[in-house]
Design an enzyme around this catalytic site. Structure first.
Site, mmCIF file in Angstrom:
data_model
loop_
_atom_site.group_PDB
_atom_site.id
_atom_site.type_symbol
_atom_site.label_atom_id
_atom_site.label_comp_id
_atom_site.label_asym_id
_atom_site.label_seq_id
_atom_site.Cartn_x
_atom_site.Cartn_y
_atom_site.Cartn_z
ATOM 1 N N ASP A 190 0.823 -1.204 0.000
ATOM 2 C CA ASP A 190 0.000 0.000 0.000
ATOM 3 C C ASP A 190 0.866 1.267 0.000
ATOM 4 O OD1 ASP A 190 -2.269 -1.559 0.037
ATOM 5 O OD2 ASP A 190 -2.387 -1.587 2.218
ATOM 6 N N THR A 234 0.383 -5.739 3.633
ATOM 7 C CA THR A 234 -1.062 -5.801 3.877
ATOM 8 C C THR A 234 -1.831 -5.920 2.561
ATOM 9 O OG1 THR A 234 -0.652 -4.284 5.715
ATOM 10 C CG2 THR A 234 -2.948 -4.722 5.167
HETATM 11 C C1 LIG Z 1 -7.877 -10.295 17.405
HETATM 12 C C2 LIG Z 1 -7.730 -10.199 15.939
HETATM 13 C C3 LIG Z 1 -7.855 -8.807 15.466
HETATM 14 C C4 LIG Z 1 -7.616 -8.683 14.000
HETATM 15 C C5 LIG Z 1 -7.954 -7.308 13.536
HETATM 16 C C6 LIG Z 1 -7.565 -7.161 12.138
HETATM 17 C C7 LIG Z 1 -8.003 -5.854 11.590
HETATM 18 C C8 LIG Z 1 -7.306 -5.619 10.314
HETATM 19 C C9 LIG Z 1 -7.810 -4.390 9.646
HETATM 20 C C10 LIG Z 1 -6.804 -3.975 8.683
HETATM 21 C C11 LIG Z 1 -7.140 -2.709 8.030
HETATM 22 C C12 LIG Z 1 -6.098 -2.463 7.030
HETATM 23 C C13 LIG Z 1 -6.103 -1.093 6.510
HETATM 24 C C14 LIG Z 1 -4.933 -0.918 5.593
HETATM 25 C C15 LIG Z 1 -3.751 -0.643 6.008
HETATM 26 C C16 LIG Z 1 -2.557 -0.611 5.104
HETATM 27 O O1 LIG Z 1 -2.644 0.480 4.240
HETATM 28 C C17 LIG Z 1 -1.347 -0.512 5.959
HETATM 29 C C18 LIG Z 1 -0.079 -0.534 5.111
HETATM 30 O O2 LIG Z 1 0.004 -1.675 4.331
HETATM 31 P P1 LIG Z 1 1.405 -2.106 3.651
HETATM 32 O O3 LIG Z 1 2.298 -2.585 4.724
HETATM 33 O O4 LIG Z 1 1.074 -3.182 2.647
HETATM 34 O O5 LIG Z 1 1.988 -0.904 2.974
HETATM 35 N N1 LIG Z 1 -1.312 -1.614 6.873
HETATM 36 C C19 LIG Z 1 -1.502 -1.457 8.188
HETATM 37 O O6 LIG Z 1 -1.615 -0.379 8.690
HETATM 38 C C20 LIG Z 1 -1.528 -2.712 8.993
HETATM 39 C C21 LIG Z 1 -2.732 -2.776 9.825
HETATM 40 C C22 LIG Z 1 -2.771 -4.115 10.463
HETATM 41 C C23 LIG Z 1 -3.326 -4.063 11.778
HETATM 42 C C24 LIG Z 1 -3.242 -5.404 12.420
HETATM 43 C C25 LIG Z 1 -3.754 -5.343 13.762
HETATM 44 C C26 LIG Z 1 -3.596 -6.634 14.435
HETATM 45 C C27 LIG Z 1 -4.238 -6.541 15.762
HETATM 46 C C28 LIG Z 1 -3.901 -7.660 16.642
HETATM 47 C C29 LIG Z 1 -4.533 -7.424 17.969
HETATM 48 C C30 LIG Z 1 -4.258 -8.564 18.836
HETATM 49 C C31 LIG Z 1 -4.998 -8.540 20.109
HETATM 50 C C32 LIG Z 1 -4.806 -9.847 20.783
HETATM 51 C C33 LIG Z 1 -5.275 -9.814 22.186
HETATM 52 C C34 LIG Z 1 -5.177 -11.109 22.856
HETATM 53 N N1 LIG Z 2 14.012 1.227 -2.672
HETATM 54 C C1 LIG Z 2 13.378 1.606 -1.568
HETATM 55 N N2 LIG Z 2 14.016 1.677 -0.385
HETATM 56 C C2 LIG Z 2 13.377 2.026 0.745
HETATM 57 N N3 LIG Z 2 12.063 2.371 0.794
HETATM 58 C C3 LIG Z 2 11.376 2.314 -0.343
HETATM 59 C C4 LIG Z 2 11.987 1.934 -1.580
HETATM 60 N N4 LIG Z 2 11.038 1.981 -2.542
HETATM 61 C C5 LIG Z 2 9.907 2.382 -1.952
HETATM 62 N N5 LIG Z 2 10.095 2.584 -0.637
HETATM 63 C C6 LIG Z 2 9.109 3.001 0.385
HETATM 64 O O1 LIG Z 2 8.778 1.857 1.178
HETATM 65 C C7 LIG Z 2 7.530 2.099 1.800
HETATM 66 C C8 LIG Z 2 6.769 0.815 2.034
HETATM 67 O O2 LIG Z 2 6.570 0.166 0.830
HETATM 68 P P1 LIG Z 2 5.469 -0.944 0.586
HETATM 69 O O3 LIG Z 2 5.629 -1.340 -0.824
HETATM 70 O O4 LIG Z 2 4.165 -0.474 1.018
HETATM 71 O O5 LIG Z 2 5.923 -2.170 1.489
HETATM 72 P P2 LIG Z 2 5.199 -2.850 2.735
HETATM 73 O O6 LIG Z 2 3.895 -3.360 2.254
HETATM 74 O O7 LIG Z 2 6.116 -3.956 3.149
HETATM 75 O O8 LIG Z 2 5.029 -1.800 3.784
HETATM 76 C C9 LIG Z 2 6.811 3.067 0.903
HETATM 77 O O9 LIG Z 2 6.504 4.195 1.653
HETATM 78 C C10 LIG Z 2 7.808 3.444 -0.184
HETATM 79 O O10 LIG Z 2 7.879 4.835 -0.379
#
Ligand SMILES: CCCCCCCCCCCCC/C=C/[C@@H](O)[C@H](COP(=O)(O)O)NC(=O)CCCCCCCCCCCCCCC
Ligand SMILES: Nc1ncnc2c1ncn2[C@@H]1O[C@H](COP(=O)(O)OP(=O)(O)O)[C@@H](O)[C@H]1O
Ligand SMILES: [Ca+2]
Length: 540
Positions: A190, A234
């Site tokens: 994302d 994610t």
């Molecule tokens: C107890 C199980 C709870 C599970 C809850 C899961 C909720 C997930 C909702 C996710 C919404 C995602 C919105 C999008 C976010 C992404 O843009 C963004 C970036 O993605 P990228 O790394 O690919 O660049 N990703 C995120 O911000 C990650 C969000 C993930 C949140 C995970 C939360 C896990 C919570 C675990 C709680 C555990 C409590 C356990 C207590 C015994």
């Molecule tokens: N070559 C690079 N080195 C370090 N960071 C980078 C590079 N290319 C992109 N990024 C940055 O890495 C961040 C996370 O990238 P993303 O593709 O979402 O990975 P993830 O899902 O693991 O978080 C983005 O904000 C992007 O700007």
């Protein structure tokens, strides 16, 4: 293209004779006299799902039927087409037809090529950005092994940029000649999508003379479509717009020229532009999870579970004021269970009604009696603005299952202070079928705009105003000001954003993706089982 493309011939496929018909609608092959034991066999592929056609060399050694060799040389062509393997998951399949008449074979190849060329929404030239560090650091491998062969099969030319630093794609997009490409592809998560989107929107506004810092400026929609090859942690944006985070499926959506409009929300602080988002803008829980997870990047996607667990235990709440403008132009609401589907009617109608409303507002210089801002002051565990469902593998229905991709609205979810146990119940409902809004401490609204100010900022503003009155200039006027706020941070499509006060506005259908939204289940029931079930690159 007219009736010129209509062919009907008897061709061989897997040593059996088939009546094969090609017309504007697509390709169909059936058994002229079905063997009774097998029942009638008939298969069809609509034109929009034909990927490519190639002349094929038949390996005569492979054939153990000597009589064919004796007869004459065989001429063959292979049709590559999309097949739905399971809900939302697409694969490239192939069927090789042959005959002994070279001229007939060429006629078929030519007609199929013409038919494919008539699909004008398909991209021919793509600019590809790969983040080699996304997710499990497999972006480059995924692209080279699963996606590039499909692009070349579909005769798409590509220019590939492997990013070297954060913002590389964004900076690069400010100078490339966009006219040279039919689309931009980002390979990553994302965050990588966010980079590309900021580059494209920023570039489009600059070219059109729109000042992004002006929160009231109507933004110019971007013409170039963006494709997402999921390789991140994610992959919420891909999952919520395609229904799955699968690189081959996404590559096929790009090749077939799908188009899905998408709302984009802008975040400003006063007259300063901060960021755009298309999935989640979250303060409190999701902001804290993201901030904590950034130090744990080396863990890969598990970082979110660790940070999530830690943030859950810390159970911080944040005080502040949320004010919002409810959406009056849409017939949908967050708890109506009408989730956004391919060719969504709610999105189409909402856009039309929003345009009327905006025209009305413009004529009346912004005034509309329906524009009533609501104000909610409180202690929040989480403030989430979901521009789309935010479905992802962790939460297959998402944070707001009935949010729409292109209706000009976001769902504002306010989770008030509650016990840890109740908050856990709320979180668990993201993973099952139960309604996550059916709690007394959760409120949800469909909105067009919202503002947030943290309590600390409100208090400090009060002090500033008081001190200003009594002592003149105060620290906010000084760039060296060292005031710290113990507020949360914003999770803006997975990028952290520090600002104790923001204004958010949804921009209806500002960008377009190579996607088609979530296909209803009936599509899979309709999908025919084809004779040759050999996957081209799908199982790589
Ligand atoms: C107890 C199980 C709870 C599970 C809850 C899961 C909720 C997930 C909702 C996710 C919404 C995602 C919105 C999008 C976010 C992404 O843009 C963004 C970036 O993605 P990228 O790394 O690919 O660049 N990703 C995120 O911000 C990650 C969000 C993930 C949140 C995970 C939360 C896990 C919570 C675990 C709680 C555990 C409590 C356990 C207590 C015994
Ligand atoms: N070559 C690079 N080195 C370090 N960071 C980078 C590079 N290319 C992109 N990024 C940055 O890495 C961040 C996370 O990238 P993303 O593709 O979402 O990975 P993830 O899902 O693991 O978080 C983005 O904000 C992007 O700007
Ligand atoms: Ca929306």
């Amino acid at each position: 293209m007219g009736d010129r493309i209509r062919l009907s011939s008897s061709l061989l496929l897997e040593q059996r004779a088939w009546q094969v018909i090609l017309d504007r609608e697509g390709l169909e092959w059936s058994q002229p006299q079905p063997p009774s034991a097998r029942g009638e066999e008939s298969f069809s592929v609509p034109t929009s799902e034909i990927i490519a056609v190639e002349e094929t060399e038949i390996d005569e050694k492979q054939s153990n039927r000597r009589k064919w060799r004796k007869m004459s040389k065989r001429h063959a062509f292979t049709v590559y087409y999309m097949k739905r393997k399971r809900p939302h998951c697409w694969r490239c399949k192939e069927a090789t037809f042959w005959c002994v008449d070279e001229q007939l074979c060429n006629q078929w190849i030519q007609a199929l090529k013409e038919l494919i060329d008539s699909q004008t929404s398909r991209p021919k030239r793509l600019l590809v950005y790969i983040n080699p560090f996304s997710g499990k650091k497999q972006g480059q491998r995924i692209y080279e092994q699963k996606v590039a062969p499909l692009f070349s099969l579909a005769s798409i030319s590509t220019e590939v940029v492997v990013t070297e630093h954060a913002n590389h794609a964004k900076d690069n997009l400010s100078e490339v000649n966009l006219a040279n490409y039919d689309g931009i592809v980002c390979v990553g998560g994302d965050g990588m999508f966010s980079d590309v989107m900021h580059g494209l929107i920023g570039r489009t506004q600059k070219d059109s003379g729109v000042d992004q810092n002006d929160p009231t400026a109507p933004l110019v929609p971007c013409k170039t479509r963006i494709g997402i090859i999921p390789a991140g942690s994610t992959d919420c944006i891909c999952y919520a717009t395609v229904g799955i985070n699968d690189p081959v499926t996404s590559a096929l959506h790009i090749i077939l020229g799908d188009s899905q409009p998408l709302d984009v929300s802008s975040v400003h602080r006063n007259k300063t532009f901060l960021k755009y988002f298309v999935s989640l803008l979250g303060y409190g829980f999701y902001g804290d999870v993201l901030k904590d997870s950034e130090e744990k990047r080396w863990m890969g996607s598990v970082r979110y579970d660790f940070a999530g667990f830690k943030t859950f235990l810390s159970h911080h709440y944040y005080e502040g004021t949320v004010s919002f403008l409810p959406a009056t132009h849409t017939m949908g609401c967050p708890r109506d269970g009408r989730s956004c589907k391919t060719k969504c009617r709610v999105c189409k109608q909402s856009k039309r009604q929003l345009e009327q409303l905006q025209k009305f507002e413009k004529d009346r210089h912004g005034y509309d009696r329906r524009n009533q801002w609501h104000v909610i002051r409180g202690k929040f565990l989480a403030i989430n603005a979901a521009n789309m469902s935010c479905a992802c593998p962790r939460s297959p229905k998402g944070l707001s299952p009935s949010a729409h991709l292109a209706d000009g609205c976001a769902d504002l979810i306010l989770v008030h202070k509650c016990s840890r146990f109740n908050f856990l119940r709320y979180l668990i409902r993201h993973t099952n079928e139960d309604d996550q809004f059916n709690f007394t401490f959760v409120e949800v609204y469909r909105i067009r705009k919202f503002h947030f100010t943290s309590q600390q900022l409100e208090d400090s503003d009060d002090i500033h105003n008081m001190q200003k009155k009594h002592f003149g200039r105060f620290c906010s006027d000084q760039p060296t000001c060292c005031c710290t706020f113990s507020g949360s941070t914003w999770n803006c499509d997975g990028e952290t954003l520090e600002s104790p006060a923001i204004q958010v506005e949804v921009h209806c259908q500002l960008i377009k993706l190579f996607a088609r939204g979530i296909e209803p289940p009936s599509k899979y029931e309709e999908s025919p089982s084809m004779v040759q079930d050999r996957s081209y690159v799908g199982r790589l």
